[in-house]
Motif scaffolding. Structure first.
Motif, mmCIF file in Angstrom:
data_model
loop_
_atom_site.group_PDB
_atom_site.id
_atom_site.type_symbol
_atom_site.label_atom_id
_atom_site.label_comp_id
_atom_site.label_asym_id
_atom_site.label_seq_id
_atom_site.Cartn_x
_atom_site.Cartn_y
_atom_site.Cartn_z
ATOM 1 N N THR A 164 -128.629 -7.644 -115.355
ATOM 2 C CA THR A 164 -129.237 -8.367 -114.239
ATOM 3 C C THR A 164 -130.605 -7.744 -113.936
ATOM 4 O O THR A 164 -130.997 -6.744 -114.545
ATOM 5 C CB THR A 164 -128.376 -8.238 -112.960
ATOM 6 N N GLU A 165 -131.256 -8.294 -112.941
ATOM 7 C CA GLU A 165 -132.567 -7.760 -112.527
ATOM 8 C C GLU A 165 -132.474 -6.329 -112.001
ATOM 9 O O GLU A 165 -133.485 -5.644 -111.877
ATOM 10 C CB GLU A 165 -133.171 -8.667 -111.457
ATOM 11 N N GLU A 166 -131.249 -5.888 -111.685
ATOM 12 C CA GLU A 166 -131.044 -4.512 -111.223
ATOM 13 C C GLU A 166 -131.403 -3.493 -112.301
ATOM 14 O O GLU A 166 -131.510 -2.297 -112.017
ATOM 15 C CB GLU A 166 -129.569 -4.293 -110.826
ATOM 16 N N LYS A 169 -134.027 -0.859 -111.752
ATOM 17 C CA LYS A 169 -133.760 0.375 -110.978
ATOM 18 C C LYS A 169 -133.375 1.518 -111.909
ATOM 19 O O LYS A 169 -133.478 2.685 -111.541
ATOM 20 C CB LYS A 169 -132.619 0.138 -109.990
ATOM 21 N N SER A 258 -127.571 1.270 -118.271
ATOM 22 C CA SER A 258 -127.387 0.705 -116.943
ATOM 23 C C SER A 258 -126.023 0.018 -116.828
ATOM 24 O O SER A 258 -125.531 -0.546 -117.808
ATOM 25 C CB SER A 258 -128.499 -0.322 -116.719
ATOM 26 N N SER A 260 -125.717 -2.477 -114.747
ATOM 27 C CA SER A 260 -126.100 -3.635 -113.935
ATOM 28 C C SER A 260 -125.733 -4.951 -114.624
ATOM 29 O O SER A 260 -126.340 -5.972 -114.349
ATOM 30 C CB SER A 260 -127.613 -3.607 -113.691
#
Ligand SMILES: C[S@@+](CC[C@H](N)C(=O)[O-])C[C@H]1O[C@@H](n2cnc3c(N)ncnc32)[C@H](O)[C@@H]1O
Length: 268
Positions: A164-166, A169, A258, A260
């Motif tokens: 995801t767009e996460e 981070k 990640s 995410s």
């Protein structure tokens, strides 16, 4: 032998001359990673594999025809076969396919590139696990999605995961170097120059590696394309999938990359 170091930022979805999954030495290291049940390196750790398998089982028609794209050494394929599915697995990592076919003669394994040589046949479920869709350019993604769609029977499902767009981070632009006397990247002395580039306008990261050994320099680029739930739904609806659902928080965490990810179930 090539000795050139490539330092420039890759153009979006540029392909490198070498590929980690098919490099004769690295593919064997990746196979070792796949087979470590505690590692999230090449496959997710065993606990996550079992959770993902249960997720797929809860959405797919029992004991039906299942195609695993990028099956690696068959960690998922084996679990589905044991649940009564008729399983086909495809991967272009020779070491993984050799291992998989040696382990299980009752699963159909194909050594091949699923983007350019999509396997024949009709399936009820197609899976592609560990954010592999995001490693391809948008053009290759759409070519692949069309083939997946064509290969599914009416009501069939495609289940996969993407970041995801996460992801932004967990990843950032960086440069680093590592020296080793034998290791993951080569059996002899090497210097690895690593760079991470972010392409916010394309929702993508590129990881560029120059691997310097005594005899040559190898150049690798690996891509991670990330999505919002809305964007991935639109991509799939444009291909023709009639129902798309997004599932988050299926897994607990990840020790390598990640966590995410989101899982997508797309129905024809
Ligand atoms: C991150 S690994 C995941 C393996 C497996 N799905 C799992 O989760 O255990 C990605 C796999 O996709 C394979 N792969 C990547 N691109 C491919 C392509 N174009 N054709 C065939 N296999 C590919 C790699 O060789 C590798 O085994």
């Amino acid at each position: 032998m090539n000795k050139e170091i490539i330092d420039k930022e890759p153009t979006i979805f540029e392909k490198s001359t070498c590929n980690i999954w098919t490099d004769p030495y690295i593919q064997q290291q990746l196979l070792n990673e796949h087979l470590n049940p505690m590692s999230d390196g090449a496959s997710r750790k065993q606990e996550s594999i079992l959770r993902i398998t249960d997720f797929v089982l809860s959405h797919s028609k029992p004991k039906s025809r299942l195609l695993d794209l990028g099956c690696g050494p068959g960690l998922y394929a084996t679990l589905f076969k044991d649940k009564g599915y008729e399983v086909t697995g495809v991967d272009f990592n020779k070491a993984s396919i050799y291992y998989a076919t040696t382990e299980r003669k009752d699963i159909r394994y194909i050594l091949g590139d699923y983007v350019n040589e999509y396997p024949n046949g009709k399936y009820d479920t197609v899976i592609m696990i560990y954010c592999d869709l995001g490693t391809h350019s948008d053009n290759d993604r759409d070519k692949l999605l069309k083939n997946i769609y064509q290969s599914l029977d009416e009501g069939g499902i495609f289940i996969f995961d993407v970041f995801t767009e996460e992801l932004v981070k967990d990843k950032s632009e960086s440069k680093s170097w590592d020296y080793a006397v034998g290791g993951f990247w080569d059996k002899e002395e090497y210097l690895l120059l690593s760079q991470t580039f972010h392409y916010p306008e394309n929702n993508a990261f590129a990881y560029q590696y120059n691997l310097l050994t005594k005899s040559e320099t190898k150049h690798f680029i690996v891509w991670d394309r990330y999505y919002s739930g809305e964007e991935i739904k639109l991509v799939l609806k444009t291909i023709g999938f009639r129902k798309v659902t997004v599932h988050k928080n299926i897994l607990d965490g990840n020790d390598f990359t990640s966590n995410s990810e989101m899982f997508i179930v797309a129905e024809k």
